[in-house]
Design an enzyme around this catalytic site. Structure first.
Site, PDB file in Angstrom:
ATOM      1  NE  ARG A   1      18.160 -13.138 -17.899  1.00 18.44           N
ATOM      2  CZ  ARG A   1      19.227 -13.733 -17.357  1.00 18.44           C
ATOM      3  NH1 ARG A   1      19.431 -15.016 -17.508  1.00 18.44           N
ATOM      4  NH2 ARG A   1      20.084 -13.025 -16.632  1.00 18.44           N
TER       5      ARG A   1
ATOM      6  CG  HIS B   1      17.305 -19.234 -14.267  1.00 16.16           C
ATOM      7  ND1 HIS B   1      16.737 -18.035 -14.597  1.00 16.16           N
ATOM      8  CD2 HIS B   1      18.637 -19.093 -14.524  1.00 16.16           C
ATOM      9  CE1 HIS B   1      17.681 -17.199 -15.038  1.00 16.16           C
ATOM     10  NE2 HIS B   1      18.849 -17.822 -14.994  1.00 16.16           N
TER      11      HIS B   1
HETATM   12  C1  GLV Z   1      22.057 -15.962 -14.875  1.00 14.14           C
HETATM   13  O1  GLV Z   1      21.018 -16.140 -15.397  1.00 14.14           O
HETATM   14  C2  GLV Z   1      22.919 -14.820 -15.066  1.00 14.14           C
HETATM   15  O2  GLV Z   1      22.566 -13.881 -15.792  1.00 14.14           O
HETATM   16  O3  GLV Z   1      24.018 -14.832 -14.473  1.00 14.14           O
END
Ligand code: GLV
Length: 309
Positions: free
Chosen positions: A224, A272
């Site tokens: 994150r 991401h």
């Molecule tokens: C992706 O970031 C997840 O938490 O699955």
């Protein structure tokens, strides 16, 4: 009775289709359509609109459609006293392992540098590293970290991992708890962050941590954005203490246009996308948990309120 899917991206219909395919008998609604709020027992959420879960008076479970649940806890109006579940999915783990392995090989073989050189038609062969030259250190040995460790060992890397609770994986040197963090960092050359984001891990990728890595180390954050202190990374790159970083996650997503990471030659950005829950792969475990919920049976992949993941 039914499930509502709450998210703000374009994937609601895809998830609805996957849940319906896994259980045609269960009512599944999108939060965007007219739906009977009092009938909803489970909310399947991914970065839902904060405050929106208050609308369901009979909600009994919040299910994250990803591995992470930090976005649920950051919604101050979410009913977090209810059971919260997360996704544990072999496909999510193998996707993550493939992404991180690709990043590590690109780093070893200078592929990012050659891409930059190509843009200026520079022909400049540089020495490459080999698998045996590096120790990869994985912060977080949960489902994702453990599979990555196993696959890297298979490739021949020296692998070590750090986790809060004791973990034991074949051919992986395991470090446990705060006191072992320094020993772990001081022998790591490629650091991969796969920790859950909790108040304990927020900002863990900071100056103090970078200082403990050997000079020239490379950092990969696929967990994150909140784990990283952006300014500390920029300074460690500026001073050449770190040789580079590959970042898949950011404090703000999409990353703001003016953010210095975009144009930094030693920062490699991906949007991401390292590992994204596959609706068809995940739907059966959501449905199983929904049936467990209705039958008052134990839920799988329950989040611990104490640990925050
Ligand atoms: C992706 O970031 C997840 O938490 O699955």
């Amino acid at each position: 009775m039914g499930i509502v899917i709450c998210r703000q991206d374009t994937k609601i219909e895809l998830w609805k289709k996957a849940l319906k395919a896994a259980a045609p008998d269960i009512e599944v609604y999108s939060c965007l359509e007219d739906h009977p709020k009092e009938k909803i027992k489970m909310a399947l959420v991914w970065k839902h609109s904060p405050g929106s879960l208050k609308a369901y008076p009979n909600l009994r479970c919040i299910a994250s459609s990803g591995a992470g649940v930090d976005f649920i806890f950051s919604d101050v109006e979410a009913p977090v006293h209810l059971p919260i579940t997360r996704v544990v999915d072999p496909m999510l783990a193998s996707d993550m392992s493939e992404h991180v392995t690709a990043v590590i090989f690109a780093y070893l073989k200078n592929l990012n540098q050659y891409k930059l050189d190509q843009q200026q038609q520079i022909w400049n062969p540089i020495g490459y590293a080999r698998i045996k030259d590096f120790t990869v250190g994985i912060l977080g040995l949960g489902t994702l970290g453990a599979l990555l460790a196993k696959n890297l060992v298979h490739f021949g890397f020296q692998v070590q991992g750090w986790s809060q609770s004791r973990k034991s994986l074949p051919s992986v040197t395991a470090y446990t708890g705060e006191t072992a963090l320094h020993a772990f960092l001081s022998t790591t050359n490629v650091l991969v962050c796969l920790l859950p984001l909790t108040p304990n891990t927020e900002g863990i990728l900071n100056k103090e941590l970078f200082d403990q890595l050997p000079k020239g180390s490379f950092v990969i954050n696929v967990a994150r954005g909140g784990h990283l202190v952006d300014e500390a990374l920029l300074q460690a790159l500026q001073s050449d203490h770190l040789s580079g970083a590959a970042l898949d996650v950011f404090h703000e997503e999409p990353l703001a246009k003016e953010h210095p990471f975009w144009s930094h030659p030693k920062v490699h950005i991906s949007p991401h996308c390292a590992s994204v829950s596959d609706a068809s792969s995940v739907a059966p475990q959501i449905i199983e948990n929904y049936r467990n919920l209705l039958n008052r049976k134990a839920l799988q992949n329950l989040v611990s309120m104490d640990r925050g993941y």
